[in-house]
Design an enzyme around this catalytic site. Structure first.
Site, PDB file in Angstrom:
ATOM      1  N   ASP A  99      25.161  41.721  34.733  1.00 40.82           N
ATOM      2  CA  ASP A  99      26.522  41.588  34.706  1.00 40.82           C
ATOM      3  C   ASP A  99      27.241  40.592  35.514  1.00 40.82           C
ATOM      4  O   ASP A  99      28.093  40.787  36.332  1.00 40.82           O
ATOM      5  CB  ASP A  99      27.187  43.156  35.146  1.00 40.82           C
ATOM      6  CG  ASP A  99      28.783  43.251  34.894  1.00 40.82           C
ATOM      7  OD1 ASP A  99      29.334  42.479  34.100  1.00 40.82           O
ATOM      8  OD2 ASP A  99      29.086  44.221  35.417  1.00 40.82           O
ATOM      9  N   ASN A 123      31.390  50.860  43.449  1.00 41.61           N
ATOM     10  CA  ASN A 123      31.441  51.956  42.552  1.00 41.61           C
ATOM     11  C   ASN A 123      29.845  52.358  41.992  1.00 41.61           C
ATOM     12  O   ASN A 123      29.503  53.274  41.726  1.00 41.61           O
ATOM     13  CB  ASN A 123      32.104  51.621  40.997  1.00 41.61           C
ATOM     14  CG  ASN A 123      31.985  52.742  40.193  1.00 41.61           C
ATOM     15  OD1 ASN A 123      32.382  53.688  40.310  1.00 41.61           O
ATOM     16  ND2 ASN A 123      31.526  52.461  38.937  1.00 41.61           N
ATOM     17  N   HIS A 124      29.018  51.133  41.920  1.00 37.53           N
ATOM     18  CA  HIS A 124      27.798  51.198  41.403  1.00 37.53           C
ATOM     19  C   HIS A 124      26.795  50.245  41.923  1.00 37.53           C
ATOM     20  O   HIS A 124      27.170  49.387  42.900  1.00 37.53           O
ATOM     21  CB  HIS A 124      27.551  50.966  39.751  1.00 37.53           C
ATOM     22  CG  HIS A 124      28.573  49.675  39.353  1.00 37.53           C
ATOM     23  ND1 HIS A 124      29.964  49.782  39.036  1.00 37.53           N
ATOM     24  CD2 HIS A 124      28.061  48.552  39.500  1.00 37.53           C
ATOM     25  CE1 HIS A 124      30.187  48.764  38.689  1.00 37.53           C
ATOM     26  NE2 HIS A 124      29.360  47.646  39.084  1.00 37.53           N
ATOM     27  N   GLN A 146      23.941  49.982  35.574  1.00 32.21           N
ATOM     28  CA  GLN A 146      24.712  50.076  36.699  1.00 32.21           C
ATOM     29  C   GLN A 146      25.179  51.455  37.071  1.00 32.21           C
ATOM     30  O   GLN A 146      26.220  51.998  36.884  1.00 32.21           O
ATOM     31  CB  GLN A 146      26.122  49.387  36.442  1.00 32.21           C
ATOM     32  CG  GLN A 146      26.081  47.892  36.404  1.00 32.21           C
ATOM     33  CD  GLN A 146      26.973  47.208  35.912  1.00 32.21           C
ATOM     34  OE1 GLN A 146      27.794  47.537  34.965  1.00 32.21           O
ATOM     35  NE2 GLN A 146      27.630  46.142  36.643  1.00 32.21           N
ATOM     36  N   ASP A 183      26.323  54.736  38.797  1.00 34.96           N
ATOM     37  CA  ASP A 183      27.207  54.943  39.716  1.00 34.96           C
ATOM     38  C   ASP A 183      26.982  55.563  41.028  1.00 34.96           C
ATOM     39  O   ASP A 183      26.010  56.458  41.135  1.00 34.96           O
ATOM     40  CB  ASP A 183      28.200  55.940  39.157  1.00 34.96           C
ATOM     41  CG  ASP A 183      29.398  55.355  38.158  1.00 34.96           C
ATOM     42  OD1 ASP A 183      29.104  54.338  37.607  1.00 34.96           O
ATOM     43  OD2 ASP A 183      30.414  55.763  38.062  1.00 34.96           O
ATOM     44  N   ARG A 205      38.066  42.026  47.766  1.00 42.93           N
ATOM     45  CA  ARG A 205      38.586  42.384  46.623  1.00 42.93           C
ATOM     46  C   ARG A 205      37.824  43.498  45.977  1.00 42.93           C
ATOM     47  O   ARG A 205      36.686  43.362  45.831  1.00 42.93           O
ATOM     48  CB  ARG A 205      38.431  41.149  45.451  1.00 42.93           C
ATOM     49  CG  ARG A 205      38.804  41.349  44.163  1.00 42.93           C
ATOM     50  CD  ARG A 205      37.942  41.865  43.230  1.00 42.93           C
ATOM     51  NE  ARG A 205      38.293  42.109  41.592  1.00 42.93           N
ATOM     52  CZ  ARG A 205      37.470  42.851  40.877  1.00 42.93           C
ATOM     53  NH1 ARG A 205      36.281  42.892  41.099  1.00 42.93           N
ATOM     54  NH2 ARG A 205      37.822  42.710  39.559  1.00 42.93           N
ATOM     55  N   ASP A 249      36.313  46.321  43.747  1.00 44.69           N
ATOM     56  CA  ASP A 249      36.058  46.430  42.272  1.00 44.69           C
ATOM     57  C   ASP A 249      36.157  47.804  41.800  1.00 44.69           C
ATOM     58  O   ASP A 249      35.932  48.625  42.569  1.00 44.69           O
ATOM     59  CB  ASP A 249      34.631  46.085  42.109  1.00 44.69           C
ATOM     60  CG  ASP A 249      34.082  45.926  40.791  1.00 44.69           C
ATOM     61  OD1 ASP A 249      34.576  45.019  40.079  1.00 44.69           O
ATOM     62  OD2 ASP A 249      33.202  46.520  40.195  1.00 44.69           O
ATOM     63  N   TYR A 270      37.220  54.123  39.594  1.00 46.25           N
ATOM     64  CA  TYR A 270      35.850  54.722  39.101  1.00 46.25           C
ATOM     65  C   TYR A 270      35.098  55.413  40.215  1.00 46.25           C
ATOM     66  O   TYR A 270      34.726  56.351  40.098  1.00 46.25           O
ATOM     67  CB  TYR A 270      35.206  53.652  38.474  1.00 46.25           C
ATOM     68  CG  TYR A 270      35.901  53.091  37.060  1.00 46.25           C
ATOM     69  CD1 TYR A 270      35.656  54.087  35.915  1.00 46.25           C
ATOM     70  CD2 TYR A 270      36.680  52.065  36.760  1.00 46.25           C
ATOM     71  CE1 TYR A 270      36.265  53.473  34.614  1.00 46.25           C
ATOM     72  CE2 TYR A 270      37.223  51.765  35.753  1.00 46.25           C
ATOM     73  CZ  TYR A 270      36.929  52.474  34.697  1.00 46.25           C
ATOM     74  OH  TYR A 270      37.620  52.029  33.523  1.00 46.25           O
ATOM     75  N   GLU A 295      41.135  46.342  42.406  1.00 42.49           N
ATOM     76  CA  GLU A 295      41.446  46.163  40.983  1.00 42.49           C
ATOM     77  C   GLU A 295      41.633  47.591  40.595  1.00 42.49           C
ATOM     78  O   GLU A 295      40.668  48.599  40.434  1.00 42.49           O
ATOM     79  CB  GLU A 295      40.072  45.969  40.582  1.00 42.49           C
ATOM     80  CG  GLU A 295      39.848  45.816  38.739  1.00 42.49           C
ATOM     81  CD  GLU A 295      38.817  45.592  38.150  1.00 42.49           C
ATOM     82  OE1 GLU A 295      38.655  45.135  37.064  1.00 42.49           O
ATOM     83  OE2 GLU A 295      37.690  46.194  38.678  1.00 42.49           O
ATOM     84  N   ASP A 306      37.645  38.422  33.661  1.00 46.15           N
ATOM     85  CA  ASP A 306      37.242  39.432  32.659  1.00 46.15           C
ATOM     86  C   ASP A 306      37.890  39.162  31.454  1.00 46.15           C
ATOM     87  O   ASP A 306      38.563  38.155  31.420  1.00 46.15           O
ATOM     88  CB  ASP A 306      37.394  40.808  33.101  1.00 46.15           C
ATOM     89  CG  ASP A 306      36.625  41.570  34.028  1.00 46.15           C
ATOM     90  OD1 ASP A 306      35.141  41.079  34.036  1.00 46.15           O
ATOM     91  OD2 ASP A 306      36.906  42.105  34.971  1.00 46.15           O
TER      92      ASP A 306
END
Ligand code: GLC
Length: 570
Positions: A65, A107-108, A173, A175, A203, A205, A209, A249, A317
């Protein structure tokens, strides 16, 4: 104009520039950009005038990713360089007054991360609870997946231990379980590490989530509100480095975003991207009608004085349009990305701004002038300064992640390697480096690059935009956005015509208010003022308090209202 706080809260006066080291400049000739290349271009970034560099993930990664799948939060991917070179980059930036923020992806992890390798060994492994598991078949979650082209559920069955793990993004990925205090401790350690190395902030991410409720449910260890995680990260961040910040984000409606600023306390994220405003801007561009953007600006909730919005027109993105209604989204698709291969996930666009706006230089400049004039902090994505376009044949979001186009030399001056060794091919055809490159535009007085550099320079002198109180000015033309940002004793008025028809409008200009002296019983007083055209610059006379503005097709103007006594101030 006086702003006493600008030596602090630097993110409120910043101009942010985002890049991926991998696609910026290849110094060692292996086909991938690297830290050595970035260091060489620090003077370029300084010349452009940016003040904050956002580095996309540079950590070791299997790169499924594009680096957002991390196997070592403390590392630097060897393809990009090493810690020594990163520290050099940070120092080189600091020497030029540029701050450096890093992507923080908590997050992951990658499924190749040692924690996850351990966690999936057995149900009683000490890392098991670093991730979120369930032992019963999951319900249908296909509407919750972020990448519907690749995933159908946010739960993935693990053969070995016969349970399902949570992954909001790709299945590789998993979590992290942020309700686990050990995980939270690791997150703080990671933050502390990079701050110690000189990083100025993050920043962050995918914030909603990692605070999501499905992580709190299985846990006995996180009492109550998931926002406590964010508050504790913020307070740790400030303890370690008082000037550090977090730019989050958080692609949620405004009222929900407010909670991520920490509401009235302002003790969570210092800054958030304005996804709603960005989408409204594209709808406004598509309609040539400023109303959606106007409404978005009015709908922004008031935020704590230390917080800020980050405005943008592009990021790495898909250009998401998920906050628009279906018919509004269709309008933007029809205007800017009618072909299926220009769209992504049914909710966004694969294209960069110049191709969406048909390459019309007037319209492109108006769009950037508008973005830079919005209350908040402007954020650019590399290549925007020269009008790079997308490679539609590249897979998914990679369309806008092509190598930077420095010159018309082979590989656009990005790398000396054979084209087949490049990390990604350069944009072909009309968007190729032969046509669009830095070297040429730096020497062409009327180029987009020179315009963006001037715009950045101008924006940096207009702290009213980052700090002031915004109001929308009344005027009859639907295609025009006229807004004003006020600080005591100074204001900016920005006027943008989103349409291809010229228009002249009259704006009635309210007086400035003076600084209120403490203990002054009469409060702020109106003060005599003058008006200056900032793209001139020259003084503009008002008639009976009315400013007449003639705007050509896609025209834009910025004015400063300042105390008459200040006119000759240095
Ligand atoms: C964020 C990033 C995106 C990434 C995802 C998973 O949305 O912007 O590029 O794929 O998080 O980390």
């Amino acid at each position: 104009m006086q702003i006493t706080e600008t030596s602090d809260l630097w993110w409120k006066s910043a101009v942010i520039y985002c890049l991926d080291i991998e696609t910026f400049l290849d110094a060692n000739g292996d086909g991938s950009g690297d830290l050595g290349g970035l260091a060489r271009r620090m003077d370029y970034l300084n010349e452009l005038g940016i003040t904050c560099l956002w580095l996309m993930p540079f950590y070791p990664s299997p790169d499924r990713d594009d680096g957002y799948d991390i196997v070592d939060f403390y590392g630097v991917d060897p393809r990009l360089g090493n810690h020594g070179e990163l520290v050099e980059v940070i120092r080189t930036a600091h020497d030029r007054g540029i701050r450096v923020i890093a992507d923080l992806v908590i997050n992951h992890t990658s499924d190749k991360h040692p924690w996850f390798r351990e966690a999936r060994r057995s149900k009683d492994n000490r890392y098991r609870d670093f991730y979120v598991w369930r032992d019963t078949p999951p319900p249908d979650t296909h509407t919750q997946v972020v990448f519907p082209d690749k995933e159908t559920s946010v739960w993935q069955f693990d053969e070995r231990t016969e349970e399902w793990y949570l992954h909001h993004f790709y299945k590789y990925q998993p979590d992290l379980n942020t309700s686990n205090p050990d995980v939270r401790r690791e997150i703080l350690r990671i933050i502390g590490f990079w701050l110690q190395l000189g990083i100025d902030g993050f920043r962050v991410d995918a914030v909603p989530y990692f605070l999501s409720s499905d992580k709190t449910s299985p846990s006995e260890s996180m009492p109550g509100d998931p926002h406590l995680v964010l508050k504790s990260i913020r307070s740790f961040l400030e303890r370690r480095k008082g000037s550090a910040m977090m730019l989050g984000e958080v692609n949620l409606p405004y009222d929900q975003q407010l909670a991520y600023f920490g509401g009235e306390a302002g003790d969570e994220l210092n800054q958030m991207f304005d996804f709603v405003g960005m989408q409204a801007a594209y709808l406004s561009f598509a309609r040539e009608d400023a109303t959606p953007l106007k409404e978005a600006l009015l709908a922004r909730p008031p935020i704590h004085a230390t917080c800020a919005w980050a405005n943008f027109l592009r990021n790495h993105d898909e250009l998401t349009l998920d906050k628009l209604s279906e018919s509004e989204r269709q309008e933007v698709f029809d205007a800017f990305g009618p072909e299926e291969n220009m769209q992504l996930y049914g909710r966004g666009l694969k294209r960069r701004l110049p191709s969406m706006l048909g390459g019309d230089p007037r319209r492109i400049r108006m769009a950037y002038s508008l973005m830079f004039s919005l209350p908040g902090t402007p954020a650019l994505y590399y290549g925007e300064e020269i009008g790079m376009i997308e490679d539609l044949e590249a897979e998914g979001r990679m369309a806008v992640r092509t190598p930077m186009q420095w010159s018309d030399r082979p590989n656009g001056g990005f790398s000396t390697t054979e084209p087949r060794h490049l990390v990604q091919r350069l944009v072909p055809d009309g968007g190729s480096p032969e046509h669009i490159n830095v070297a040429r535009q730096r020497h062409e007085g009327d180029s987009l690059w020179n315009f963006i550099r001037d715009l950045i320079g101008l924006r940096r002198t207009c702290n009213e935009l980052g700090w002031g109180e915004v109001s929308i000015l009344d005027q009859p033309a639907p295609s025009v956005l006229a807004h004003r940002c006020d600080l005591p004793g100074a204001a900016i008025i920005a006027v943008h015509n989103l349409a291809s028809e010229a228009v002249t409008i009259d704006l009635s200009v309210d007086a400035l208010t003076s600084e209120t002296m403490e203990g002054d019983p009469d409060g702020p007083k109106p003060v005599p003022f003058v008006c200056v055209d900032l793209w001139g610059p020259h003084r503009v006379e008002l008639e009976n308090g009315v400013l007449r503005v003639a705007l050509p097709a896609y025209g834009y103007r910025w004015f400063r209202i300042l105390e008459a006594d200040d006119l000759d101030a240095p």
